[in-house]
Write a protein that holds these residues in place. Structure first.
Motif, short mmCIF file in Angstrom:
data_model
loop_
_atom_site.label_atom_id
_atom_site.label_comp_id
_atom_site.label_asym_id
_atom_site.label_seq_id
_atom_site.Cartn_x
_atom_site.Cartn_y
_atom_site.Cartn_z
N TRP A 1 14.36 57.08 12.74
CA TRP A 1 14.67 56.94 13.66
C TRP A 1 16.07 55.57 13.66
O TRP A 1 17.15 55.58 13.62
N ALA B 1 8.96 54.68 11.05
CA ALA B 1 8.52 53.08 10.92
C ALA B 1 8.36 52.33 12.45
O ALA B 1 7.26 52.06 11.97
N GLU B 2 8.92 52.90 13.58
CA GLU B 2 8.76 52.40 14.67
C GLU B 2 8.20 53.39 15.25
O GLU B 2 7.02 54.28 15.48
N ALA B 3 6.71 52.20 15.54
CA ALA B 3 5.70 52.33 16.11
C ALA B 3 5.31 51.75 17.48
O ALA B 3 3.60 51.80 18.03
N LYS B 4 6.24 51.88 18.20
CA LYS B 4 6.06 50.79 19.26
C LYS B 4 5.57 52.13 20.75
O LYS B 4 6.22 53.25 20.25
N LYS B 5 4.58 51.87 21.11
CA LYS B 5 4.19 52.82 22.58
C LYS B 5 5.38 53.29 23.62
O LYS B 5 5.68 54.50 23.17
N GLU B 6 6.41 52.30 23.40
CA GLU B 6 7.30 53.06 24.48
C GLU B 6 8.61 53.36 23.42
O GLU B 6 9.16 54.52 23.82
N GLN B 7 8.40 53.01 22.66
CA GLN B 7 9.60 53.77 21.61
C GLN B 7 8.82 55.37 21.78
O GLN B 7 9.81 56.23 21.28
N ILE B 8 7.58 55.02 21.20
CA ILE B 8 6.76 57.30 21.10
C ILE B 8 7.27 58.15 22.64
O ILE B 8 7.57 59.08 22.56
N VAL B 9 7.31 56.65 23.20
CA VAL B 9 6.97 57.50 24.77
C VAL B 9 8.48 58.29 25.27
O VAL B 9 8.78 58.97 25.89
N ALA C 1 9.08 61.09 22.83
CA ALA C 1 8.91 61.87 23.69
C ALA C 1 9.85 62.59 24.95
O ALA C 1 9.70 63.89 25.42
N TYR D 1 6.14 63.40 15.79
CA TYR D 1 6.37 62.17 15.04
C TYR D 1 5.43 61.87 14.63
O TYR D 1 4.25 61.46 14.73
N VAL D 2 6.30 61.58 13.22
CA VAL D 2 5.17 60.87 12.36
C VAL D 2 5.69 59.82 11.59
O VAL D 2 6.42 59.32 11.38
N VAL D 3 4.54 58.47 11.46
CA VAL D 3 4.76 57.44 11.21
C VAL D 3 4.79 56.90 9.74
O VAL D 3 4.00 57.09 9.30
N THR E 1 3.27 45.87 21.37
CA THR E 1 2.75 47.63 21.99
C THR E 1 2.79 48.23 20.77
O THR E 1 3.03 49.57 20.90
N GLN F 1 -1.21 56.58 13.18
CA GLN F 1 -0.69 58.22 13.48
C GLN F 1 -1.53 58.70 14.43
O GLN F 1 -1.21 59.57 15.12
#
Lengths: 126, 248
Positions: free
Chosen positions: A53, A83-91, A94, A101-103, B231, B236
């Protein structure tokens, strides 16, 4: 199966390349950010995109959006490894149409599992 | 520096005389008192001047918005950078140990295969030159069988050690991202200091506008223990759960 690996850190590209080879995927190419990756995707016949990312130039999320907006590439499976693991980023990822999505830091088994899942889904949809 | 009370005042003269006469009279205690009194005049002036300068500097800093920037740097950003750099030490330490452990475990496995193969090789050469008795040949066959038995398992082991070494190299990406952020902070501190230097020039009368550049913090980068974003997901598994709740 031709795979493009996009990450600004060459060490991470090599790790992913080796893990993919271990999974039986030998045909891989590399790019260091979205700006280099997009023309490669547009001109090459890639089957799968693995991208980071956070990169200088074009970020992975923008590359994903560009891929989905491109008629020819719209259905290309995309796995974000970041390495980006913030909820809003994953949303956000998506919503932009990411396939997996692998952290980071991740392990070989996780990468394998996510890739297999992506292809299972694609096969099931066909 | 301008002193409000001249050193040539009557009070100073009186104390100087007192000092001389106490020394001449051999009164040490009194001489020290006079000496203290004389230096106190000077000290008071210095403190007043320092106070004035500090207030002036403070007012100017507040005027330029630099004081809040610098206190933010000192209170938050520098400790934050310190914790991030400590995390870099931990991550590189773990990667180095992971690599060393894998190497330490792989070497005896290689040695085992090496010994077994070189033992067979010696006997095999004797067999080729028809120098081996029937009993020795039976022994060689057993050794070859034994070598083949362990080979596949040992090579799988070595491969898994090599994979561990491969994965341990991910520290470069993780720490690289963290260090980049700290470099950004150092750049910010440098800009602020340059601003201060420019400002000290403008204290002398010449007004200068100090450029203020915010630290870019659009992306979070790797999560640092104790510094996680509110957040941020912790594993994983949590990422997978979120994605499946979104229909993935």
């Amino acid at each position: 199966m031709k795979i493009l690996i996009v990450d600004d850190f060459s060490t991470m590209r090599r790790i992913i390349k080796n893990l993919l080879r271990d999974l039986g995927f030998n045909n891989t190419s590399e790019a260091d950010d979205g700006n280099t990756a997009l023309p490669m995707l547009q001109s090459g016949d890639f089957d799968f995109l693995v991208t980071d990312w956070n990169m200088p130039g074009m970020e992975g999320i923008d590359l994903l959006k560009a891929v989905r907006a491109d008629e020819k590439l719209a259905n290309l499976p995309v796995l974000l490894v970041t390495a980006e693991a913030k909820k809003e980023q994953i949303v956000e990822a998506a919503q932009a149409g990411v396939n997996g999505y692998v952290v980071k830091p991740f392990n070989a088994a996780t990468l394998k599992e996510k890739i297999e899942k992506i292809f299972e889904r694609i096969e099931a949809a066909q | 520096m301008v002193f409000s009370e001249s050193i040539l005042s009557d009070r100073c003269l009186e104390q100087a005389r007192g000092l001389v006469s106490s020394i001449e009279g051999g009164n040490e205690e009194k001489a020290i008192d006079y000496l203290r009194e004389i230096s106190r005049i000077n000290e008071t002036e210095i403190f007043q001047e320092l106070g004035r300068l500090t207030r002036e500097l403070h007012d100017t800093l507040v005027g330029f918005g630099i004081e809040t920037d610098i206190s933010k740097l000192a209170e938050n950003d520098i400790p934050d950078a310190r914790e991030r750099l400590s995390h870099v030490i931990n991550v590189t330490d773990q990667a180095a140990h992971k690599t060393l452990t894998a190497v330490e475990e792989a070497i005896p496995v290689c040695e085992e295969l090496e010994n077994s193969a070189s033992k067979i090789e010696i006997q095999w050469k004797r067999f080729i030159s028809r120098d081996l008795s029937a009993d020795e040949f039976r022994e060689l066959s057993r050794e070859i069988g034994g070598h083949l038995d362990i080979s596949s398992d040992r090579y799988t082991k070595i491969k898994s050690y090599l994979n561990e070494i491969l994965m341990a190299q991910d520290f470069q990406d993780i720490t690289g991202q963290i260090i980049r952020r700290v470099i950004g902070l150092v750049q910010d501190v440098e800009d602020k200091l340059v601003g201060l230097i420019k400002l000290s020039g403008s204290l002398d009368g010449e007004e200068q506008k100090v450029e203020r550049k915010p630290i870019e913090k659009a992306l979070e980068g790797p999560q640092v223990p104790g510094k996680e974003a509110a957040t941020a997901l912790k594993s994983q598994d949590e990422v997978d759960d979120l994605l499946s709740s979104l229909g993935f």
